[in-house]
Design an enzyme around this catalytic site. Structure first.
Site, PDB file in Angstrom:
ATOM      1  CE1 TYR A  37      -4.413   0.211  -2.846  1.00  0.00           C
ATOM      2  CE2 TYR A  37      -5.380  -1.823  -2.025  1.00  0.00           C
ATOM      3  CZ  TYR A  37      -4.863  -1.071  -3.065  1.00  0.00           C
ATOM      4  OH  TYR A  37      -4.806  -1.604  -4.321  1.00  0.00           O
ATOM      5  CG  ASN A  49      -1.927  -1.165   1.130  1.00  0.00           C
ATOM      6  OD1 ASN A  49      -2.007  -1.847   0.105  1.00  0.00           O
ATOM      7  ND2 ASN A  49      -2.658  -1.394   2.209  1.00  0.00           N
ATOM      8  CD  GLU A  59     -10.139  17.256 -38.419  1.00  0.00           C
ATOM      9  OE1 GLU A  59     -11.350  17.116 -38.637  1.00  0.00           O
ATOM     10  OE2 GLU A  59      -9.246  16.840 -39.185  1.00  0.00           O
ATOM     11  CB  THR A 119     -16.900  38.904 -29.576  1.00  0.00           C
ATOM     12  OG1 THR A 119     -17.707  39.791 -30.337  1.00  0.00           O
ATOM     13  CG2 THR A 119     -15.728  39.681 -28.993  1.00  0.00           C
ATOM     14  CG  HIS A 120     -20.907  36.863 -30.122  1.00  0.00           C
ATOM     15  ND1 HIS A 120     -21.768  36.384 -29.176  1.00  0.00           N
ATOM     16  CD2 HIS A 120     -20.482  38.078 -29.658  1.00  0.00           C
ATOM     17  CE1 HIS A 120     -21.896  37.275 -28.187  1.00  0.00           C
ATOM     18  NE2 HIS A 120     -21.109  38.301 -28.446  1.00  0.00           N
ATOM     19  CE  LYS A 141      -0.997   1.139  -9.614  1.00  0.00           C
ATOM     20  NZ  LYS A 141      -2.315   1.209  -8.956  1.00  0.00           N
ATOM     21  CE  LYS A 146     -11.549  16.737 -47.122  1.00  0.00           C
ATOM     22  NZ  LYS A 146     -12.660  17.300 -46.411  1.00  0.00           N
ATOM     23  CB  SER A 151      -9.703  12.744 -48.598  1.00  0.00           C
ATOM     24  OG  SER A 151     -10.714  11.955 -49.188  1.00  0.00           O
TER      25      SER A 151
HETATM   26  N1  ARG Z   1      -1.637  -3.500  -7.380  1.00  0.00           N
HETATM   27  C1  ARG Z   1      -2.081  -2.736  -6.242  1.00  0.00           C
HETATM   28  C2  ARG Z   1      -2.521  -1.344  -6.698  1.00  0.00           C
HETATM   29  O1  ARG Z   1      -2.161  -0.994  -7.765  1.00  0.00           O
HETATM   30  C3  ARG Z   1      -0.972  -2.593  -5.253  1.00  0.00           C
HETATM   31  C4  ARG Z   1      -1.422  -2.408  -3.846  1.00  0.00           C
HETATM   32  C5  ARG Z   1      -2.122  -3.635  -3.422  1.00  0.00           C
HETATM   33  N2  ARG Z   1      -2.366  -3.698  -2.029  1.00  0.00           N
HETATM   34  C6  ARG Z   1      -3.214  -4.614  -1.562  1.00  0.00           C
HETATM   35  N3  ARG Z   1      -3.363  -4.653  -0.283  1.00  0.00           N
HETATM   36  N4  ARG Z   1      -3.867  -5.415  -2.334  1.00  0.00           N
HETATM   37  O2  ARG Z   1      -3.217  -0.632  -6.007  1.00  0.00           O
END
Ligand code: ARG
Length: 458
Positions: free
Chosen positions: A319, A112, A292, A157-158, A327, A285, A279
Site C-alpha cells: 500500500y 489497507n 451532446e 461509410t465515410h 476513489k 432552437k 436557446s
Molecule cells: N483513506 C485511505 C485510502 O483511501 C485508507 C487506507 C489508509 N491506510 C494507510 N496506511 N494510511 O487509501
C-alpha cells in the site's frame, strides 16, 4: 500530541491543520459507509467465532455499528476531517459509544485491507446496477427495432450514402455493442468479487483468523491468495474503468448519430422535448443536449481511467498513500456511466422515427449501385467488370440528373446488354435490403431472427 488520532501513540506534535485537510479522504470516501460497516460486522463476528475477542464484545460492536449506520442514514452523523477517512470516523465513533469493545474491532485488520474490501463491496453492487441499466438500454433499442421493423434508411461509410439498410438493423448494431459491454462488465465483476480482508497491513496477521468465514458472511465466492497483492492492487477498478471507457465510446458514437439525425438537414428522428433544451436567444432552437452531454462526458471517463493508471504506475508494493486517489475517479466513472445509461434508455424509448425522411434519403445517392453490380455478376459478368459498368452508369446519371431506377431499358442496354427488364425489381430499396440474407445481414427476415435471438437471451 496527536491524542485525537487513532494512530496518535508515536506522535509528539499534532498534525499540521492543512496537512490534515490535504491528506483526508472523508469528503469522498464517506460514500463507503455502508460497506465499511458491513465489513466491520463480518470481521467482528469472525473475531468472536475464533475466540480472538469475547462474544460479548461482538454483540456490543454489532449493536453500536447498527446505531452508527442509522445515524449516518438519517444524516445525523458528523464526519470529521481530523479523523481522515470513513474507516477511522466510524471506528472512533464506535469506541466513543461502547468503549473498550470498540477498540477491539481493529484486531487483525488494517485500513489497507479494510479499504480494499470496502471498494470491492461497493463496486460489485455498482456493477450489478450498470448491468441492469445496460439491459434497460438494450430493451429500448429492441423496442425501437420492433416498432420500426420495415423502416429503410441509408447506411453510411465515410458518412456518405453507401447502401440501404433497415433502421432496425442499425439499432441492433448498438445492441451488439452494449451486449459486449455487458460481457466485459460481468467478466470484470468476477475479479472484483474476491475478499481481500485478512491481508492485514501487507503481510497477513498473527491472529488465527478465518478468512473463508468472512467471505461466506459477505458472499464472496473467493478470497485473495496473497496478502501483498490484496492491499496493493487496484486492477479490478482499472478493469471496470476500461470497460466503462469502451462503453462510453459506444454511447458517444450513438450520441453523435442522434445529433446528426436530429438536424434539420437530416430530420431522421425527433428526440422528445423532455430530452432537449431551447436557446435563450434563438426561439426556433431545440438542442439535443442529452446526447451532446453524454458525448462530452466520455472525456471524463477516459480521463478517470488515465488518472488511475497513472496513479498506479510504478508504485512499489504494497500500500502507498497514492492509492487514496483511486476513489474520486472511480466514483465519478460509476456515476457518469450509470447516469448516461439511464438517460439513454429513456431517451431512445421515446425517440420518434421519421420513416419517410429516412426512406427518401435511402433512395438517394445511388445507394443501390452495388445491387446493379451484383445483378450483373449473377448474369455472368466478373465483379470488377460489373463495378466498371455501374460506375459508368452512375456518371451518366449524374450528368443526366437521373437516379439509377429512372434509367430506361434503352439506357441500361447501352451500358451492358446483359441487363434486362428484371433490373428494375432488383434495385428497389426492399430488394436491396432483403437480398442481404446471410447471418449478420440487413434482410428483414434476418433482422427479425436476430431480435428473437437477443430477446431470448442468446
Ligand atoms: N483513506 C485511505 C485510502 O483511501 C485508507 C487506507 C489508509 N491506510 C494507510 N496506511 N494510511 O487509501
Amino acid at each position: 500530541m496527536a491524542k485525537d488520532k487513532l494512530w496518535g501513540g508515536r506522535f509528539a506534535q499534532p498534525t499540521n491543520k492543512f496537512v490534515e485537510e490535504f491528506t483526508a479522504s472523508i469528503d469522498f470516501d464517506k460514500r463507503l459507509y455502508h460497506q465499511d460497516i458491513r465489513g466491520s460486522m463480518a470481521h467482528a463476528r469472525m473475531l468472536g467465532k475464533q475466540g480472538i475477542i469475547p462474544m460479548a464484545d461482538v454483540e456490543l460492536i454489532i449493536h453500536g455499528l447498527k446505531e452508527i449506520l442509522e445515524q449516518i442514514e438519517a444524516g445525523k452523523f458528523d464526519f470529521s476531517v481530523s479523523l481522515e477517512d470513513i474507516h477511522m470516523n466510524i471506528e472512533a465513533r464506535l469506541s466513543a459509544k461502547i468503549g473498550e469493545a470498540g477498540k477491539r474491532l481493529h484486531t487483525g485488520r488494517s485500513r489497507n485491507d479494510q479499504v480494499a474490501l470496502d471498494i470491492r463491496l461497493y463496486l460489485r453492487d455498482e456493477i450489478v446496477e450498470v448491468l441492469a441499466y445496460l439491459e434497460l438500454l438494450v430493451d429500448s433499442l429492441i423496442f425501437q427495432a420492433e416498432a420500426h421493423i420495415d423502416v429503410i434508411m441509408p447506411g453510411y461509410t465515410h458518412l456518405q450514402t453507401a447502401q440501404p439498410i433497415l433502421f432496425s438493423h442499425h439499432m441492433l448494431a448498438y445492441v451488439e455493442m452494449f451486449k459486449r459491454d455487458k460481457g466485459r462488465m460481468a467478466d470484470c465483476l468476477q475479479r472484483v468479487n474476491v475478499l481481500p480482508l485478512g491481508a492485514g497491513a501487507l503481510a497477513g496477521t498473527t491472529f488465527p483468523i478465518d478468512r473463508e468465514h468472512v467471505a461466506e458472511i459477505l458472499e464472496f465466492p473467493e478470497v485473495t491468495r496473497n496478502s501483498l497483492d490484496s492491499v496493493s492492487d487496484r486492477d479490478f477498478a482499472l478493469e471496470f474503468m476500461s470497460a466503462s471507457s469502451i462503453l462510453m465510446m459506444h454511447l458517444s458514437r450513438f450520441s453523435e448519430e442522434l445529433i446528426i439525425w436530429s438536424t434539420s438537414e437530416f430530420k431522421f428522428i425527433d428526440l422528445s422535448d423532455g430530452f432537449c433544451t431551447g436557446s435563450s436567444i434563438m426561439p426556433q432552437k431545440k438542442n439535443p443536449d442529452v446526447p451532446e452531454l453524454v458525448r462530452g462526458k466520455t472525456g471524463r471517463v477516459y480521463g478517470n481511467l488515465m488518472a488511475l493508471l497513472t496513479v498506479m504506475k510504478a508504485l512499489p508494493l504494497a500500500y502507498n498513500k497514492d492509492m487514496q486517489e483511486d476513489k474520486e475517479p472511480l466514483f465519478d466513472t460509476i456515476d457518469t456511466v450509470k447516469g448516461s445509461l439511464k438517460i439513454f434508455a429513456d431517451m431512445i424509448r421515446e425517440m420518434k422515427v421519421n420513416r419517410e425522411t429516412m426512406r427518401t434519403a435511402a433512395a438517394k445517392g445511388f445507394s443501390t449501385a452495388t445491387d446493379v453490380a451484383d445483378y450483373l455478376v449473377r448474369k455472368g459478368m466478373a465483379f470488377r467488370d460489373a463495378h466498371e459498368v455501374v460506375g459508368k452508369s452512375v456518371a451518366y446519371c449524374l450528368s443526366a440528373g437521373k437516379d439509377l431506377p429512372d434509367l430506361t431499358m434503352e439506357e441500361w442496354k447501352s451500358f451492358s446488354d446483359r441487363i434486362g427488364e428484371d433490373i428494375y425489381d432488383s434495385i428497389t430499396l426492399e430488394a436491396s435490403v432483403n437480398a442481404r440474407r446471410a447471418t449478420g445481414g440487413t434482410a428483414m427476415e434476418r433482422v427479425k431472427a436476430e431480435i428473437e435471438r437477443v430477446k431470448s437471451g442468446r
